[in-house]
Write a protein that holds these residues in place. Structure first.
Motif, mmCIF file in Angstrom:
data_model
loop_
_atom_site.group_PDB
_atom_site.id
_atom_site.type_symbol
_atom_site.label_atom_id
_atom_site.label_comp_id
_atom_site.label_asym_id
_atom_site.label_seq_id
_atom_site.Cartn_x
_atom_site.Cartn_y
_atom_site.Cartn_z
ATOM 1 N N ASP A 67 -37.816 -60.972 -21.293
ATOM 2 C CA ASP A 67 -36.942 -61.838 -20.498
ATOM 3 C C ASP A 67 -35.525 -61.830 -21.046
ATOM 4 O OD1 ASP A 67 -38.590 -62.995 -18.433
ATOM 5 O OD2 ASP A 67 -39.729 -63.872 -20.068
ATOM 6 N N LEU B 5 -34.107 -58.075 -20.348
ATOM 7 C CA LEU B 5 -33.947 -57.691 -18.940
ATOM 8 C C LEU B 5 -33.215 -58.724 -18.099
ATOM 9 C CD1 LEU B 5 -37.506 -56.198 -18.310
ATOM 10 C CD2 LEU B 5 -35.380 -54.938 -18.584
ATOM 11 N N ALA C 288 -35.107 -59.270 -13.428
ATOM 12 C CA ALA C 288 -35.965 -58.102 -13.659
ATOM 13 C C ALA C 288 -37.145 -58.090 -12.698
ATOM 14 C CB ALA C 288 -36.475 -58.116 -15.090
ATOM 15 N N THR C 289 -37.477 -56.897 -12.236
ATOM 16 C CA THR C 289 -38.640 -56.766 -11.360
ATOM 17 C C THR C 289 -39.892 -56.654 -12.219
ATOM 18 O OG1 THR C 289 -38.478 -54.368 -11.398
ATOM 19 C CG2 THR C 289 -37.251 -55.513 -9.660
ATOM 20 N N PRO C 290 -41.060 -56.954 -11.644
ATOM 21 C CA PRO C 290 -42.315 -56.812 -12.408
ATOM 22 C C PRO C 290 -42.487 -55.396 -12.970
ATOM 23 C CG PRO C 290 -42.704 -58.052 -10.395
ATOM 24 C CD PRO C 290 -41.292 -57.551 -10.324
ATOM 25 N N GLN D 241 -40.090 -53.273 -13.936
ATOM 26 C CA GLN D 241 -39.250 -53.139 -15.142
ATOM 27 C C GLN D 241 -39.900 -53.837 -16.330
ATOM 28 O OE1 GLN D 241 -35.544 -54.655 -13.182
ATOM 29 N NE2 GLN D 241 -34.583 -53.211 -14.575
ATOM 30 N N TYR D 242 -40.468 -54.991 -16.034
ATOM 31 C CA TYR D 242 -41.108 -55.800 -17.067
ATOM 32 C C TYR D 242 -42.248 -55.015 -17.732
ATOM 33 C CZ TYR D 242 -41.728 -60.636 -18.686
ATOM 34 O OH TYR D 242 -41.757 -61.779 -19.419
ATOM 35 N N GLU E 246 -42.762 -51.710 -17.634
ATOM 36 C CA GLU E 246 -42.270 -50.494 -18.299
ATOM 37 C C GLU E 246 -41.724 -50.795 -19.686
ATOM 38 O OE1 GLU E 246 -39.418 -48.327 -16.005
ATOM 39 O OE2 GLU E 246 -40.817 -48.002 -14.356
ATOM 40 N N PRO F 121 -31.674 -52.695 -17.866
ATOM 41 C CA PRO F 121 -31.988 -53.981 -17.247
ATOM 42 C C PRO F 121 -31.392 -54.167 -15.855
ATOM 43 C CG PRO F 121 -31.264 -54.294 -19.510
ATOM 44 C CD PRO F 121 -31.070 -52.852 -19.202
ATOM 45 N N ASN G 121 -31.937 -52.239 -11.150
ATOM 46 C CA ASN G 121 -32.310 -52.678 -9.795
ATOM 47 C C ASN G 121 -31.077 -53.018 -8.941
ATOM 48 O OD1 ASN G 121 -31.913 -54.808 -11.545
ATOM 49 N ND2 ASN G 121 -33.112 -56.239 -10.328
ATOM 50 N N ARG H 147 -43.313 -66.455 -14.966
ATOM 51 C CA ARG H 147 -44.044 -65.272 -14.499
ATOM 52 C C ARG H 147 -45.554 -65.488 -14.560
ATOM 53 N NH1 ARG H 147 -40.379 -61.093 -14.272
ATOM 54 N NH2 ARG H 147 -38.468 -61.443 -15.448
#
Lengths: 314, 526
Positions: free
Chosen positions: A36, A39, A43-45, A47-48, A50, B137, B140, B405
């Motif tokens: 967290d 990124l 951050a997308t899931p 990216q998380y 990876e 990071p 996207n 999350r």
């Protein structure tokens, strides 16, 4: 003495192993995720995931610890989780600040605490003794971060005699170094001086009540000789012990006081590394902290031998 | 008489400790091979945000961007607070759209990286390639771009998968910053920047975690930056320590919170602010999987009507916050004036909504970091009056995003930026969003966002996002109570042009040292 040193150094390895394991375990249990911080919130899931794979975060705890330990035993404590700053550099950059504060705090503690304790012990029951005992009780009760905040207001903000934040290395300017650690040292040294005053007073009173002091007085020795040659030397053992404890305590206290004065010391590094889940740095901080504390304890043991020959190892 | 020398020595020591002049070096900031710069000529900035990396392609935007990266790097475009979502010329001096999926950039000539390498289209292409290869990071935010093509030495073509109205804006942030290709393989690029930016990082005079020192880059194409002879960025984690440092003259500006801004203003320092974030509750359990009551929009609305926003803004934020009901700030895309006061303070209506939903009382737990506890305790007190038991679980600093999350809690308290809906949708409300752990899907939102994200039509984007946030607010997918200010306090006798950027920190590039005397220390903000 060499035997003592050798025994301590041999004992250091398992100690460091246990400490490193427990630290790694505790850091592993700290909530939060370094991803967290790296990124950010968008951050997308994918990216998380990876990044987790890249950092090995999905590996079992034992594998992660083993990886760290394998490098550590080869002298490689690694680099920061965020950039290429080595752990050794990060620690060595901050250690002088904390050691300066510890030195300053201890100096304040010894300069105030020991004479006050000696005088109070020699004049037991007198006005000075009562005031010293009261001051020591209050001094030990005051949290050092509170003392720090109170000191900053007049000395840094009102009169601007001393800096409110920042550290100057003694290699740049000794005067500025003293100025930069002055308030923090007094804040740290308040409780240390209180503890030393109480212990010193007690030790002096105990020694003054012993048979050999009575014998020395009966022999007609002057009070000055009785006090300085016989009493104080023997009262020094508990004082040295207290100094040892206080050094370790000051190292801990510095963690908080550094925040008040904005000092980039060991404490700030430790807090930052926990806050940012920077495990390599935190491991380095704990390892170095352990080494410093063990070093202080060895120094205290050596000091025992000097102040009391009977305590020297055969 | 024997005591005279020690007394004199002590007197001298005390006097010396009290006088900065005794140090002989305190008032000067020297740099290797560069002129000595006095502290009066240095902008000294106190921040809590550490320098994480000087590699822009691996950096998050945020404080890294404004405090560190913008000093040493130039982007292909640049951002300007006067018109924050308009890309301005920088290393790219102009651009055209030959078609919806192609952008042609004309690049600035005669620019060199600080290692002497020439900046041209080949260097720019190498940077784009590296950006896409590293997948940092912010990848996207430039996901629409799949290739860069060199048209000639100073013309670069960007090929896009789909029309992207925000790409040029994002190329003014960290993804668009240009690094010397010769330095790509430098193992210490993250600690030793090699860009074209207006300042040079003086590594020899800097200590990571303590102070980073920057001096002007004499080769930079924008000479007005050199009105500031030096910049020090000092890391001071404690907000009170930053206020103390400003008051005692050790720094010139600092990021603070409301509790520090008031005393600073009282002492004559400047205070500047920007409403960059919202405060509220992000509803994660939107279908009521964890707390069934939370699945009813009427219950979520009750949480909105139960709270006196104005009172919290005044009592907890000392006025550095404004009541609202919507995530987007009034200057930003997606803002709808009619939504601003959708949730008035109406506890009777909140109670009626709960009755309508057939709920007498219910409870849920909200994870809160220690520094946000006062705000959420205020919310807790208000919602308790209508029968909602909101329990606060104090969590470790830095763990709030990770919890967002997971399915551990029905709501979350992470504070999001209040702009750029293109980035917020995939992060919060999309069915695949990281902060939508229960996988709640609203087809209306997916459609509206998909259309807006891939459209170059400003009217369509504004219309879609207004409709989008009407759904978010009225269905209470996120409950927003306040727009809160990021605050910077500064020595207004010394500095001008101090403004808070969109990424928390002040825009250091825009700050200048005042050539004249003292001025009025006022309060400015957006």
């Amino acid at each position: 003495m060499l035997k003592l040193l050798a025994a301590r150094i041999v004992g250091l390895a398992p100690l460091l192993l246990i400490v490193s394991f427990l630290t790694f375990l505790k850091l592993h249990l700290v909530p939060g995720d370094i991803r967290d911080i790296i990124l950010g919130v968008d951050a997308t899931p994918e990216q998380y995931e990876e990044l987790g794979e890249k950092l090995g975060l999905d590996d079992p705890f034992v594998v992660q610890y083993g990886r760290w330990l394998f490098k550590a035993v080869q002298g490689d404590l690694g680099t920061s989780a965020y950039n290429s700053q080595t752990v050794v550099d990060a620690v060595l950059d901050t250690l002088p600040v904390t050691l300066s504060l510890t030195f300053g705090g201890m100096l304040v503690g010894i300069v105030i605490g020991v004479p006050a304790g000696v005088y109070a012990g020699l004049h037991r029951g007198g006005l000075v003794d009562r005031v010293a005992v009261l001051a020591a009780t209050v001094g030990q009760a005051l949290p050092n971060f509170w003392v720090a905040i109170i000191l900053v207001i007049p000395f840094a903000l009102w009169w601007q005699l001393l800096p409110a934040t920042g550290f100057t290395s003694p290699t740049e300017s000794v005067t500025e170094w003293l100025r930069s650690i002055a308030l923090a040292s007094v804040a740290l040294g308040t409780s240390a001086s209180a503890a030393l005053a109480r212990q010193t007073r007690g030790a002096v009173i105990d020694v003054l009540g012993t048979d050999y002091i009575r014998t020395a007085r009966a022999k007609g020795l002057s009070e000055r000789t009785v006090t300085f040659r016989h009493a104080l030397k023997n009262a020094a053992v508990p004082i040295v012990t207290t100094i040892g404890f206080q050094v370790n305590g000051l190292l801990g206290g510095a963690l908080i006081v550094e925040q008040v004065f904005g000092l980039n010391g060991f404490g700030s590094l430790a807090i930052d590394s926990v806050r940012t889940q920077n495990i390599p740095i935190m491991q380095g901080v704990v390892m170095m902290g352990t080494l410093v504390i063990v070093g202080v304890n060895i120094a205290v043991d050596i000091a025992y031998g000097y102040v009391n020959p009977r305590m020297r190892p055969a | 008489m024997p005591n005279a020398i020690p007394r004199a020595a002590w007197a001298g020591l005390v006097a010396c400790l009290s006088l900065p002049a005794c140090s002989g070096g305190h008032d000067e900031v020297a740099s290797v091979g560069l002129p000595v710069v006095t502290t009066a000529e240095t902008v000294r900035f106190g921040t809590s945000n550490p320098m994480v990396t000087f590699d822009p392609h691996l950096a998050d935007t945020g404080p890294q961007f404004s405090s560190y990266l913008t000093l040493v790097y130039d982007g292909l475009t640049a951002l300007n607070l006067a018109s924050p979502f308009e890309p301005h010329p920088s290393l790219a001096t102009s651009w055209t759209w030959p078609d919806d999926n192609t952008i042609d950039l004309t690049l600035r000539r005669d620019v060199r990286f600080i290692d002497g390498e020439l900046f041209d289209a080949h260097a720019a292409k190498a940077n784009i390639d590296r950006l896409m290869e590293l997948k940092g990071p912010r990848i996207n935010t430039v996901a629409s771009m799949y290739a860069a093509e060199v048209l000639d030495d100073y013309a670069l073509r960007l090929h896009l998968h789909f029309p992207d109205p925000t790409l040029l804006y994002n190329l003014g942030l960290s993804p668009g910053m240009m690094v010397s290709p010769a330095a790509f393989d430098n193992p210490d690029l993250d600690l030793n920047p090699v860009g074209t930016g207006p300042w040079l990082y003086d590594r020899a005079r800097s200590t990571l975690g303590e102070v980073l020192h920057f001096v002007p880059n004499p080769e930079h194409f924008e000479p007005t930056y050199h009105d500031v002879p030096a910049i020090d960025v000092q890391e001071l984690p404690d907000r009170r320590a930053r206020l103390n440092a400003l008051v005692s003259g050790q720094i010139d500006l600092a990021i603070v919170g409301p509790t520090e801004a008031e005393p600073a203003r009282d002492q004559g320092f400047g205070v500047t602010s920007r409403a960059n974030r919202w405060f509220g509750l992000t509803i994660l359990d939107r279908a009521g999987d964890l707390v069934p009551e939370m699945g009813d929009p009427r219950v979520r609305q009750a949480l909105g009507f139960a709270v006196d926003r104005q009172a919290i803004a005044e009592a907890v934020y000392f006025g550095y916050a404004r009541p609202t009901s919507q995530p987007m700030h009034h200057a930003n895309l997606g803002h709808d004036p009619e939504l601003e006061s959708f949730f008035s303070y109406d506890p009777a209506r909140a109670r009626a909504l709960l009755d309508e939903a057939g709920i007498d009382t219910f409870s849920f737990t909200v994870p809160v970091t220690a520094d946000s506890v006062p705000q959420y305790e205020a919310v807790q007190a208000y919602v308790r009056r209508v029968g909602i038991d909101m329990r606060i679980k104090v969590i470790e600093p830095g763990s709030v995003a990770a919890l967002a999350r997971t399915r551990d809690y029905p709501v979350n308290t992470i504070g999001y930026p209040n702009f750029d809906p293109d980035s917020r949708h995939p992060a919060i409300w999309s069915v695949t969003a990281g902060f939508n752990p229960f996988g709640y899907e609203d087809p209306r939102l997916e459609r509206l966002a998909d259309e807006a994200i891939r459209s170059l039509d400003d009217d369509l984007r504004a219309r879609n996002y207004r409709e989008y946030f009407n759904v978010v607010v009225k269905d209470v997918l996120t409950l927003v109570y306040l727009q809160i200010d990021d605050l910077v306090i500064y020595d207004s006798d010394k500095l001008t042009g101090v403004r808070v950027g969109r990424y928390i920190d002040p825009m250091l590039r825009e700050i200048r040292i005042r050539p004249d005397g003292p001025t009025f220390a006022g309060v400015a903000g957006e």
